[in-house]
Design a protein around this motif. Structure first.
Motif, PDB file in Angstrom:
ATOM      1  N   ILE A 290       0.838  -1.204   0.000  1.00  0.00           N
ATOM      2  CA  ILE A 290       0.000   0.000   0.000  1.00  0.00           C
ATOM      3  C   ILE A 290       0.872   1.253   0.000  1.00  0.00           C
ATOM      4  CG2 ILE A 290      -1.550   1.382   1.442  1.00  0.00           C
ATOM      5  CD1 ILE A 290      -2.966  -1.237   2.182  1.00  0.00           C
ATOM      6  N   VAL A 291       1.898   1.275   0.845  1.00  0.00           N
ATOM      7  CA  VAL A 291       2.735   2.477   0.911  1.00  0.00           C
ATOM      8  C   VAL A 291       3.606   2.619  -0.341  1.00  0.00           C
ATOM      9  CG1 VAL A 291       2.747   2.404   3.421  1.00  0.00           C
ATOM     10  CG2 VAL A 291       4.626   1.356   2.175  1.00  0.00           C
TER      11      VAL A 291
ATOM     12  N   ILE B  70      -7.653   2.667   3.753  1.00  0.00           N
ATOM     13  CA  ILE B  70      -7.412   1.246   3.478  1.00  0.00           C
ATOM     14  C   ILE B  70      -6.353   0.702   4.427  1.00  0.00           C
ATOM     15  CG2 ILE B  70      -6.476  -0.362   1.773  1.00  0.00           C
ATOM     16  CD1 ILE B  70      -7.820   1.353  -0.394  1.00  0.00           C
ATOM     17  N   ALA B  71      -5.272   1.457   4.597  1.00  0.00           N
ATOM     18  CA  ALA B  71      -4.193   1.008   5.488  1.00  0.00           C
ATOM     19  C   ALA B  71      -4.700   0.877   6.926  1.00  0.00           C
ATOM     20  CB  ALA B  71      -3.019   1.976   5.421  1.00  0.00           C
TER      21      ALA B  71
ATOM     22  N   ALA C 283       0.892  -5.689  11.454  1.00  0.00           N
ATOM     23  CA  ALA C 283       1.270  -5.561  10.045  1.00  0.00           C
ATOM     24  C   ALA C 283       2.133  -4.326   9.814  1.00  0.00           C
ATOM     25  CB  ALA C 283       0.023  -5.500   9.172  1.00  0.00           C
ATOM     26  N   ALA C 284       2.061  -3.357  10.726  1.00  0.00           N
ATOM     27  CA  ALA C 284       2.854  -2.127  10.599  1.00  0.00           C
ATOM     28  C   ALA C 284       4.296  -2.310  11.033  1.00  0.00           C
ATOM     29  CB  ALA C 284       2.214  -1.001  11.405  1.00  0.00           C
TER      30      ALA C 284
ATOM     31  N   GLU D 289      -0.063   6.146  14.530  1.00  0.00           N
ATOM     32  CA  GLU D 289      -1.217   6.103  15.427  1.00  0.00           C
ATOM     33  C   GLU D 289      -1.699   4.674  15.647  1.00  0.00           C
ATOM     34  OE1 GLU D 289      -4.016   8.630  13.528  1.00  0.00           O
ATOM     35  OE2 GLU D 289      -3.184  10.495  14.364  1.00  0.00           O
ATOM     36  N   GLU D 290      -1.598   3.837  14.634  1.00  0.00           N
ATOM     37  CA  GLU D 290      -2.071   2.461  14.747  1.00  0.00           C
ATOM     38  C   GLU D 290      -1.081   1.567  15.488  1.00  0.00           C
ATOM     39  OE1 GLU D 290      -5.086   1.495  14.020  1.00  0.00           O
ATOM     40  OE2 GLU D 290      -5.529   3.553  13.386  1.00  0.00           O
TER      41      GLU D 290
END
Length: 432
Positions: free
Chosen positions: A135-136, A152-153, A163-164, A212-213
């Motif tokens: 995505i990135v 979406i991310a 996942a990050a 943030e996530e």
């Protein structure tokens, strides 16, 4: 956390009532939390609860192993199409959509809406990259703007925040580090400064969303030991070197929105690492400037060529972030690049001397506890094995530029020489 152990955990869930692999992995199955916890990973908590680290899970192998009745440790289990759930492993899975030459972001959004949980654990078996990585990397192909990419991310990370922080790629990059490495390409992609600023603002917004996530991503180092801020500094250095070889004008990268958000969210240790990365990536340029400044000083002249130098501006920006960590609450009026550099025991000496050449008047400016920069250098503590000559060289250089500093006392009544002997005796006591 071997695959065999993961398969056993998976099998226990199956025996507890789940009828298929897709049922175990389904979001609304409370038993799936045992295998795939969605909270941020803490190894101690996971061990105590008997859970499995979700960021270490390779679902390709788990499904293949779990669907086999024979769990022989010595047997190598291969992954086949028949081992996949039809509803999660068709050709329209999230990775396949993101890897397309022209990604269809409408289909990607629809896929995330229906399969976010299952496919948040997917990883390309060759690149080891997951959906957030892709995505990135494909973020600038989305015609609907960065807001859709962020949505979406975040939808994926809401299901699986780990996942990050997956960093199994060849260079050990997390999705956040890929943004930091790629963001400077905007400078060469467009000549229009407004367009470049727009792209960098978008990248900064995506970095903020990932942070943030899962804020752990800001502290993860690549295989070269670089945190996201250091990765970005290395990428900026590479950009400026390429522009120099192409005989393009220097640009001011110190005000980049990406750099600003990274420095805001990075720790003091990250800032120190970024400063050392800046020097390591530009050692030759720093030494050349230092040599020129020495020649000018020997001839009795004044510093030339440093004002507007991109490296000096970037160094000052990183030092200001360090200053805010060292002296929280103080205003920018109390900020001195030379003083902050002198506060860092492991700062690269050539950078210290460059800062001295750029603003020699800062040698005479007392700040915290009425210390001059030379007081800070005199207080550098040395561990067993540290080169004493490094501290001595910094002291003699600063003393030569401001001889009267040796008689200046700080708030504790100590001169630089007093501090030097005190810290040197401490090292002698350790060796005794």
């Amino acid at each position: 956390w071997g695959h065999y152990s993961l398969a056993l955990a998976y099998t226990r869930l199956r025996k507890s009532g789940a009828q298929s692999g897709s049922e175990v992995l389904r979001k609304d199955n409370p038993k799936s939390q045992y295998l795939f916890p969605t909270s941020r990973f803490r190894k101690r908590d996971m061990l105590e609860s008997g859970g499995v680290c979700s960021c270490c899970i390779n679902r390709f192998h788990i499904i293949a192993l779990a669907e086999k009745e024979d769990h022989n440790k010595e047997k190598t289990m291969s992954v086949s199409d028949s081992a996949y759930d039809d509803d999660a492993w068709d050709r329209n899975n999230l990775l396949a959509l993101l890897q397309a030459e022209q990604p269809d972001w409408t289909k990607i959004a629809e896929r995330v809406e229906t399969h976010a949980f299952e496919e948040s654990f997917l990883a390309d078996p060759l690149t080891k990259m997951n959906a957030v990585h892709y995505i990135v990397l494909r973020r600038r192909t989305c015609p609907d703007g960065i807001e859709k990419v962020i949505d979406i991310a975040k939808s994926i990370l809401l299901e699986n925040s780990e996942a990050a922080v997956v960093c199994e790629t060849a260079n050990g990059f997390t999705p956040l580090q890929f943004i930091c490495d790629d963001a400077p390409s905007a400078y060469d992609a467009y000549e229009d400064e407004d367009k470049v600023e727009e792209l960098l603002q978008q990248d900064a917004a995506l970095i903020t969303a990932l942070h943030e996530e899962n804020d752990i991503a800001m502290d993860i180092s690549s295989k070269q030991g670089l945190t996201p801020l250091a990765v970005h500094v290395a990428a900026l250095s590479r950009l400026m070197r390429q522009r120099q070889l192409a005989e393009k004008d220097d640009i001011d990268v110190s005000t980049s929105p990406v750099l600003e958000v990274l420095m805001e969210k990075s720790s003091f240790a990250d800032c120190e690492k970024a400063l050392n990365t800046l020097y390591m990536c530009n050692t030759l340029a720093v030494m050349e400037h230092w040599q020129k400044e020495e020649q000018i000083a020997l001839q009795g002249g004044y510093s030339q060529g440093l004002e507007g130098w991109w490296l000096l501006d970037l160094m000052v920006a990183i030092l200001f972030a360090s200053h805010q960590h060292l002296y929280p609450g103080e205003t920018i009026t109390n900020f001195s690049p030379l003083f902050t550099l002198a506060s860092l025991k492991d700062c690269p000496l050539p950078l210290l001397f460059i800062a001295l050449a750029a603003a020699p008047e800062e040698l005479r400016k007392p700040l915290a506890n009425n210390n001059l920069p030379i007081h800070n250098v005199a207080g550098w503590t040395l561990q067993v094995g540290d080169p004493v000559i490094r501290k001595s060289l910094a002291l003699t250089t600063m003393m030569g530029a401001y001889p009267e500093s040796d008689s200046v006392r700080n708030k504790n009544g100590e001169t630089p020489t007093d501090i030097y002997y005190r810290t040197t005796n401490m090292l002698a006591d350790e060796n005794r």
